[in-house]
Design a protein around this motif. Structure first.
Motif, short mmCIF file in Angstrom:
data_model
loop_
_atom_site.label_atom_id
_atom_site.label_comp_id
_atom_site.label_asym_id
_atom_site.label_seq_id
_atom_site.Cartn_x
_atom_site.Cartn_y
_atom_site.Cartn_z
N ARG A 150 7.87 13.91 2.39
CA ARG A 150 9.44 14.79 2.22
C ARG A 150 9.27 14.63 4.07
O ARG A 150 10.80 14.51 4.11
CB ARG A 150 9.48 14.78 1.34
N ALA A 151 9.17 15.37 4.55
CA ALA A 151 9.18 15.99 5.75
C ALA A 151 9.30 14.89 6.89
O ALA A 151 10.11 14.96 7.87
CB ALA A 151 8.61 17.27 6.21
N LEU A 152 8.98 14.12 6.46
CA LEU A 152 8.71 13.16 7.43
C LEU A 152 9.62 11.54 6.87
O LEU A 152 9.48 10.46 7.34
CB LEU A 152 7.44 12.14 7.18
N GLY A 153 10.13 12.07 5.80
CA GLY A 153 11.21 11.07 5.17
C GLY A 153 10.43 10.31 3.73
O GLY A 153 11.38 9.17 4.00
N ILE A 154 9.26 10.39 3.49
CA ILE A 154 8.59 9.49 2.68
C ILE A 154 8.56 10.21 1.26
O ILE A 154 8.42 11.25 0.94
CB ILE A 154 7.25 8.93 3.12
N GLU A 155 9.26 9.62 0.27
CA GLU A 155 9.63 9.56 -0.60
C GLU A 155 9.05 8.96 -2.53
O GLU A 155 9.33 9.71 -3.07
CB GLU A 155 11.43 9.52 -1.19
N ARG A 156 8.28 8.68 -1.26
CA ARG A 156 7.19 8.15 -2.95
C ARG A 156 6.52 9.11 -3.64
O ARG A 156 6.21 10.33 -3.65
CB ARG A 156 6.26 7.54 -2.10
N GLU A 157 6.08 9.37 -4.77
CA GLU A 157 5.72 9.39 -5.98
C GLU A 157 4.41 9.64 -6.26
O GLU A 157 4.33 8.17 -7.10
CB GLU A 157 7.14 10.46 -6.58
N MET A 158 3.38 10.29 -6.49
CA MET A 158 2.30 9.57 -7.81
C MET A 158 1.35 10.62 -7.60
O MET A 158 1.58 11.69 -7.23
CB MET A 158 1.44 9.10 -6.30
N GLY A 159 0.16 10.47 -8.83
CA GLY A 159 -0.28 11.36 -9.19
C GLY A 159 -1.77 11.70 -8.64
O GLY A 159 -1.81 10.80 -7.19
N MET A 160 -2.52 12.09 -9.47
CA MET A 160 -3.80 12.77 -8.67
C MET A 160 -4.72 11.41 -9.13
O MET A 160 -4.74 10.71 -9.60
CB MET A 160 -4.15 14.10 -9.56
N GLU A 161 -5.42 11.39 -7.87
CA GLU A 161 -6.95 10.59 -7.42
C GLU A 161 -8.39 11.15 -7.84
O GLU A 161 -8.24 11.86 -7.44
CB GLU A 161 -6.64 9.49 -6.99
N TYR A 162 -9.15 10.52 -9.07
CA TYR A 162 -10.39 10.98 -8.76
C TYR A 162 -11.05 9.84 -9.47
O TYR A 162 -10.77 8.88 -10.18
CB TYR A 162 -10.61 11.79 -9.62
N TYR A 163 -12.00 9.11 -8.37
CA TYR A 163 -12.94 8.56 -8.14
C TYR A 163 -14.13 8.64 -8.56
O TYR A 163 -15.06 9.04 -7.93
CB TYR A 163 -12.92 7.06 -7.44
N PRO A 164 -15.12 8.29 -10.48
CA PRO A 164 -16.16 8.18 -10.46
C PRO A 164 -16.75 7.73 -9.57
O PRO A 164 -16.50 6.02 -9.88
CB PRO A 164 -16.28 8.20 -12.12
N PRO A 165 -18.15 7.46 -9.09
CA PRO A 165 -19.22 6.58 -8.68
C PRO A 165 -19.58 5.76 -9.66
O PRO A 165 -19.93 5.81 -10.52
CB PRO A 165 -20.21 7.23 -7.70
N PRO A 166 -19.42 4.48 -9.32
CA PRO A 166 -20.20 3.60 -9.67
C PRO A 166 -21.29 3.96 -10.67
O PRO A 166 -21.50 3.41 -12.37
CB PRO A 166 -20.33 1.88 -9.36
N ASP A 167 -22.64 4.43 -10.11
CA ASP A 167 -23.43 5.23 -10.98
C ASP A 167 -23.47 6.03 -11.81
O ASP A 167 -23.78 5.38 -13.12
CB ASP A 167 -24.59 5.38 -9.71
N ASP A 168 -22.19 6.52 -11.50
CA ASP A 168 -22.31 7.76 -13.03
C ASP A 168 -21.59 6.43 -13.89
O ASP A 168 -22.19 7.55 -15.35
CB ASP A 168 -21.66 8.75 -11.77
#
Length: 352
Positions: A150-168
């Motif tokens: 936001r200090a750079l003027g970016i106001e987008r909102e997104m949540g946490m991300e986690y990506y399980p490996p395909p093998d798992d």
């Protein structure tokens, strides 16, 4: 607010956030927002071995830089210099530092990274080129980290991300079918009774009492005809076994048998996850699993899972100082929240 056009898009940027598991996950919304705003930029992350698994399979990242003991108890000036030398070789043009740490800012400065955007709390942002004060009254860590964008003027909102490996993902599917004979014919409940073991601020008092987990597990098994799985680290297997022994309904103890990636993959198919304020709880919420997070001495207004998909309920009662679970979240409160989450899950499945 529109993006600050005076800020040149980064070419090769670094997120400098070494620890810990839940805090690194709470910084993934910042990475997601920056990655979406600057799609041509390369993003790396400097992280400790302890928290590495939180972002190991994140497709937004090109490389993970080990930080050693920097940002952990026992870290020394020599460790900061060594990290700075390593970062200098990478020739980053921009560094984002979502931490209240003067040492991390110093490492980025010594590395010669020309643009350093970081938090300035308690005077610990001296070496940043853009010093960001979190908004007054803002408590949640993820929102505080997003203030760098936001200090750079970016106001987008997104949540946490986690990506399980395909093998798992493949291994979890195989285990559910072969070992548990689960084909989606009954609600699948994941209970993580451990946690509170991070290297910066270990706190076993974060754990809801085992007898309460047992009572909740019994209710879920009986009222919803659910399959209950107990999970956790290898050293938490005795705790999970204690809870299984206290339950009158059957529960499968998988503690010590699942990687974090496998736990994330399990969360993708489970109907409900229940756990304490700990990293795996944030993983479950990040993959969209309906999540019941039970807080004790920590305040969910600061560190609850920051999710924008799925349903998350954080239960908390001020247990006083010093904290005691005698005044904390009750079994009846947890049952009511779990029933609500399961009802919402059934409605979603019915609609789809």
């Amino acid at each position: 607010m529109k993006r600050d056009q005076s800020f040149a898009p980064p070419r090769k940027a670094l997120i400098l956030k070494p620890c810990c598991l839940s805090q690194v996950l709470l910084a993934t919304p910042l990475l997601a927002v920056l990655s979406e705003t600057f799609p041509q930029a390369r993003f790396d992350w400097a992280v400790s071995e302890w928290a590495r698994q939180a972002i190991a399979a994140n497709p937004r990242l090109k490389e993970l830089i080990p930080t050693g003991r920097v940002g952990l108890p026992g870290g020394r000036w020599a460790d900061v210099r060594q990290l700075a030398q390593q970062l200098r070789q990478e020739e980053y043009d921009t560094c984002f530092i979502p931490s209240r740490s003067g040492w991390l800012g110093l490492a980025a400065w010594l590395a010669g990274i020309p643009r350093r955007i970081g938090l300035n709390v308690g005077g610990r942002g001296l070496t940043h080129t853009i010093r960001v004060r979190p908004p007054a009254g803002q408590l949640h860590e993820a929102a505080v980290y997003l203030s760098l964008a936001r200090a750079l003027g970016i106001e987008r909102e997104m949540g946490m991300e986690y990506y399980p490996p395909p093998d798992d993902r493949a291994a979890v599917t195989q285990r559910l079918v072969d070992e548990l004979n689960w084909l989606g014919d009954a609600p699948l409940i994941v209970i993580h009774p451990g946690g509170g073991q991070n290297p910066v601020r270990p706190d076993a008092s974060k754990r809801w009492p085992p007898e309460r987990f047992a009572l909740l597990g019994n209710h879920l098994a009986r009222a919803h005809q659910a399959r209950v799985l107990l999970v956790g680290a290898t050293n938490e297997r005795p705790l999970a076994q204690t809870i299984a022994g206290l339950m009158s309904s059957p529960a499968v103890n998988l503690a010590g048998r699942l990687s974090l990636g496998a736990l994330g993959a399990l969360g993708e198919v489970a109907d409900l996850y229940v756990g304490n304020d700990t990293g795996p709880t944030h993983v479950a919420a990040a993959v969209g699993c309906p999540t019941l997070a039970i807080f004790g001495p920590s305040d969910p207004a600061v560190s609850a899972p920051y999710a924008t998909k799925g349903h998350v309920v954080a239960l908390w009662r001020d247990g006083g100082t010093p904290f005691t679970w005698a005044n904390g979240v009750t079994v009846s409160e947890a049952i009511a929240a779990a029933d609500t989450l399961l009802a919402a899950t059934k409605n979603v499945k019915r609609e789809t």
